[in-house]
Design a protein around this motif. Structure first.
Motif, mmCIF file in Angstrom:
data_model
loop_
_atom_site.group_PDB
_atom_site.id
_atom_site.type_symbol
_atom_site.label_atom_id
_atom_site.label_comp_id
_atom_site.label_asym_id
_atom_site.label_seq_id
_atom_site.Cartn_x
_atom_site.Cartn_y
_atom_site.Cartn_z
ATOM 1 N N SER A 56 -55.305 -62.011 81.063
ATOM 2 C CA SER A 56 -56.050 -62.620 82.098
ATOM 3 C C SER A 56 -54.076 -63.485 82.712
ATOM 4 C CB SER A 56 -56.247 -63.876 82.065
ATOM 5 O OG SER A 56 -55.760 -64.812 81.792
ATOM 6 N N SER A 84 -54.927 -72.236 78.467
ATOM 7 C CA SER A 84 -56.058 -72.179 78.575
ATOM 8 C C SER A 84 -56.461 -71.796 80.425
ATOM 9 C CB SER A 84 -57.044 -70.784 78.843
ATOM 10 O OG SER A 84 -57.745 -70.587 79.507
ATOM 11 N N GLY A 85 -55.963 -71.815 81.805
ATOM 12 C CA GLY A 85 -55.996 -72.058 82.988
ATOM 13 C C GLY A 85 -57.241 -72.525 82.812
ATOM 14 N N SER A 86 -58.705 -71.685 83.056
ATOM 15 C CA SER A 86 -59.718 -72.220 82.982
ATOM 16 C C SER A 86 -59.820 -73.504 82.281
ATOM 17 C CB SER A 86 -60.197 -70.534 82.818
ATOM 18 O OG SER A 86 -60.604 -69.967 81.768
ATOM 19 N N ALA A 122 -66.017 -68.928 86.820
ATOM 20 C CA ALA A 122 -66.031 -69.743 88.740
ATOM 21 C C ALA A 122 -66.568 -68.263 89.796
ATOM 22 C CB ALA A 122 -64.216 -69.183 88.426
ATOM 23 N N ASP A 172 -65.304 -61.100 86.344
ATOM 24 C CA ASP A 172 -63.628 -62.595 85.780
ATOM 25 C C ASP A 172 -62.505 -60.409 85.757
ATOM 26 O OD1 ASP A 172 -64.298 -64.352 86.749
ATOM 27 O OD2 ASP A 172 -65.607 -64.635 85.091
ATOM 28 N N MET A 211 -52.347 -61.094 85.889
ATOM 29 C CA MET A 211 -51.667 -62.524 87.252
ATOM 30 C C MET A 211 -50.500 -61.571 87.487
ATOM 31 S SD MET A 211 -53.615 -65.893 86.445
ATOM 32 C CE MET A 211 -55.317 -66.135 85.445
ATOM 33 N N TYR A 259 -60.103 -68.091 89.930
ATOM 34 C CA TYR A 259 -58.425 -68.458 89.654
ATOM 35 C C TYR A 259 -57.434 -67.112 89.404
ATOM 36 C CZ TYR A 259 -55.366 -69.542 86.018
ATOM 37 O OH TYR A 259 -53.943 -69.020 85.601
ATOM 38 N N ARG A 301 -61.481 -76.510 83.867
ATOM 39 C CA ARG A 301 -62.147 -76.471 84.139
ATOM 40 C C ARG A 301 -63.810 -77.196 83.101
ATOM 41 N NH1 ARG A 301 -61.427 -71.472 87.570
ATOM 42 N NH2 ARG A 301 -63.023 -70.683 85.912
HETATM 43 O O1 PMV Z 1 -58.099 -68.970 82.317
HETATM 44 P P1 PMV Z 1 -57.286 -67.664 82.434
HETATM 45 O O2 PMV Z 1 -56.551 -67.426 82.243
HETATM 46 O O3 PMV Z 1 -58.200 -66.846 80.483
HETATM 47 O O4 PMV Z 1 -57.400 -67.332 83.719
HETATM 48 C C1 PMV Z 1 -59.406 -66.884 84.382
HETATM 49 C C2 PMV Z 1 -58.888 -65.461 85.334
HETATM 50 C C3 PMV Z 1 -60.101 -65.348 85.864
HETATM 51 O O5 PMV Z 1 -61.231 -65.564 85.012
HETATM 52 C C4 PMV Z 1 -60.443 -63.655 86.273
HETATM 53 C C5 PMV Z 1 -60.992 -66.215 87.582
HETATM 54 C C6 PMV Z 1 -61.457 -67.269 86.659
HETATM 55 O O6 PMV Z 1 -60.900 -68.802 87.557
HETATM 56 O O7 PMV Z 1 -61.891 -68.196 85.563
#
Ligand code: PMV
Length: 342
Positions: free
Chosen positions: A195, A140-142, A12, A287, A199, A16, A145
């Motif tokens: 994460s 997983s949120g990221s 990113a 990250d 968060m 996020y 993308r």
């Molecule tokens: O996808 P997650 O829940 O592991 O969160 C990713 C969080 C960061 O890598 C720190 C930021 C990002 O936008 O990828």
């Protein structure tokens, strides 16, 4: 009933860090990333009516606990989508990474994107990228993308069900030949805070979290404009400040979330010196881990990589091009026997 898919990790540039809905993985704000072709996950999903439970094998090792639970959650969503429901066939998921798994190098993003893409194909589901992005996001949120290649924005969305919280391709990889140099920092000692937990803790205890979130939309506008104009100095500046503001919010949590090692800070100083003293293109992002990823040009990448490799505590460097979208591999599963079956 099997299929293989490949997906790339992403990094990113506008981060996020904060959820508005933890169950559905809905972000508090949007984010924007580049896809990394050197960091790739290849996953085969085999559904089998005889199999009693889902099994996850990553890099030859069977995984249990949170990693398995997360994969099973996504498989349940796929089974529901295919109409085979709770009694549907269980899956063997065999996954291989071109980079260390679980080391804070975005393996969850490429892993979930590959799992959804392979799983949907194995079930004969014809899902468009937006639908796969929504499903990958639940893992997983990221990962929302990593369905797309090139430069991707994850729109926060407004709907409570998250149907509009999806990754959207802004520009394909061919839009701009950039490089990302990843400096892998040796992480001694304790395991990083995952994460979701990080968060939650930042949102609950950091007085800087509201300020961090308030800055994201402005950064998204600036990043989109810099991308469209191929203005690397502008894009790099956004990326570096977004990462450092996110970490400032983490550091202000109580107790502090400190993902950095000494080498992380030294690498940051090196990147600033590469810019100020050597006139090279280099902007850093970090990250939820100790590694430093540096945005640069193809011409400057070798010098940037060499300087980062010389930083004490940097284990190795990987220079990546911008990667493509998650894709199904034709017939690869047949050629690639699973290494572990239980
Ligand atoms: O996808 P997650 O829940 O592991 O969160 C990713 C969080 C960061 O890598 C720190 C930021 C990002 O936008 O990828």
């Amino acid at each position: 009933v099997n299929a293989t898919a490949v997906a790339c990790a992403n990094i990113a540039l506008v981060k996020y860090w904060g959820k508005r809905d933890e169950a559905l993985n809905l972000p508090a704000r949007g984010s924007l990333s580049v896809t990394l072709d050197a960091l790739e996950t290849r996953t085969t999903v085999t559904f089998d009516a005889e199999r009693p439970a889902d099994v996850l094998v990553v890099d030859g090792i069977e995984r249990a606990g949170a990693a398995l639970a997360r994969a099973a959650r996504v498989l349940d969503l796929l089974r529901a989508r295919a109409g085979v429901g709770a009694e549907g066939p269980r899956a063997l998921v065999t996954s291989a990474n071109t980079f260390p798994y679980g080391a804070g190098l975005a393996s969850s993003a490429s892993g979930m994107a590959a799992l959804v893409t392979a799983g949907a194909a194995a079930l004969g589901l014809d899902l468009d990228p937006a639908e796969r992005s929504v499903l990958a996001r639940r893992g997983s949120g990221s990962a929302a993308r990593s369905i797309h290649g090139g430069f991707v924005e994850w729109r926060a969305g407004e709907r409570p069900d998250g149907a509009d919280s999806v990754g959207v391709p802004l520009h394909p990889a061919a839009h701009w030949e950039l490089r990302v140099v990843v400096a892998v920092v040796a992480a001694a000692g304790e395991k990083a805070v995952p994460s979701t937990e990080g968060m939650r803790h930042t949102a609950a205890t950091s007085p800087y979290q509201p300020a961090w979130l308030a800055a994201v939309d402005t950064d998204l506008v600036a990043a989109r404009a810099a991308l469209a104009a191929r203005d690397l100095a502008a894009l790099g500046a956004v990326a570096e400040r977004s990462a450092l503001r996110m970490h400032a919010a983490m550091l202000a949590a109580d107790p502090a979330l400190l993902y950095w090692r000494g080498a992380t800070v030294e690498a940051l100083h090196t990147v600033r010196a590469l810019r100020a003293r050597d006139g090279l293109a280099a902007w850093a992002t970090i990250d939820a881990g100790p590694h430093v990823k540096v945005l640069t040009t193809p011409a400057d990448a070798p010098a940037v990589a060499a300087r980062l490799a010389a930083v004490p505590g940097v284990e190795r460097v990987v220079a990546s091009r911008i990667g493509g979208p998650a894709r199904v591999e034709a017939n690869a599963a047949a050629e690639r026997p699973t290494e572990v079956t239980s």
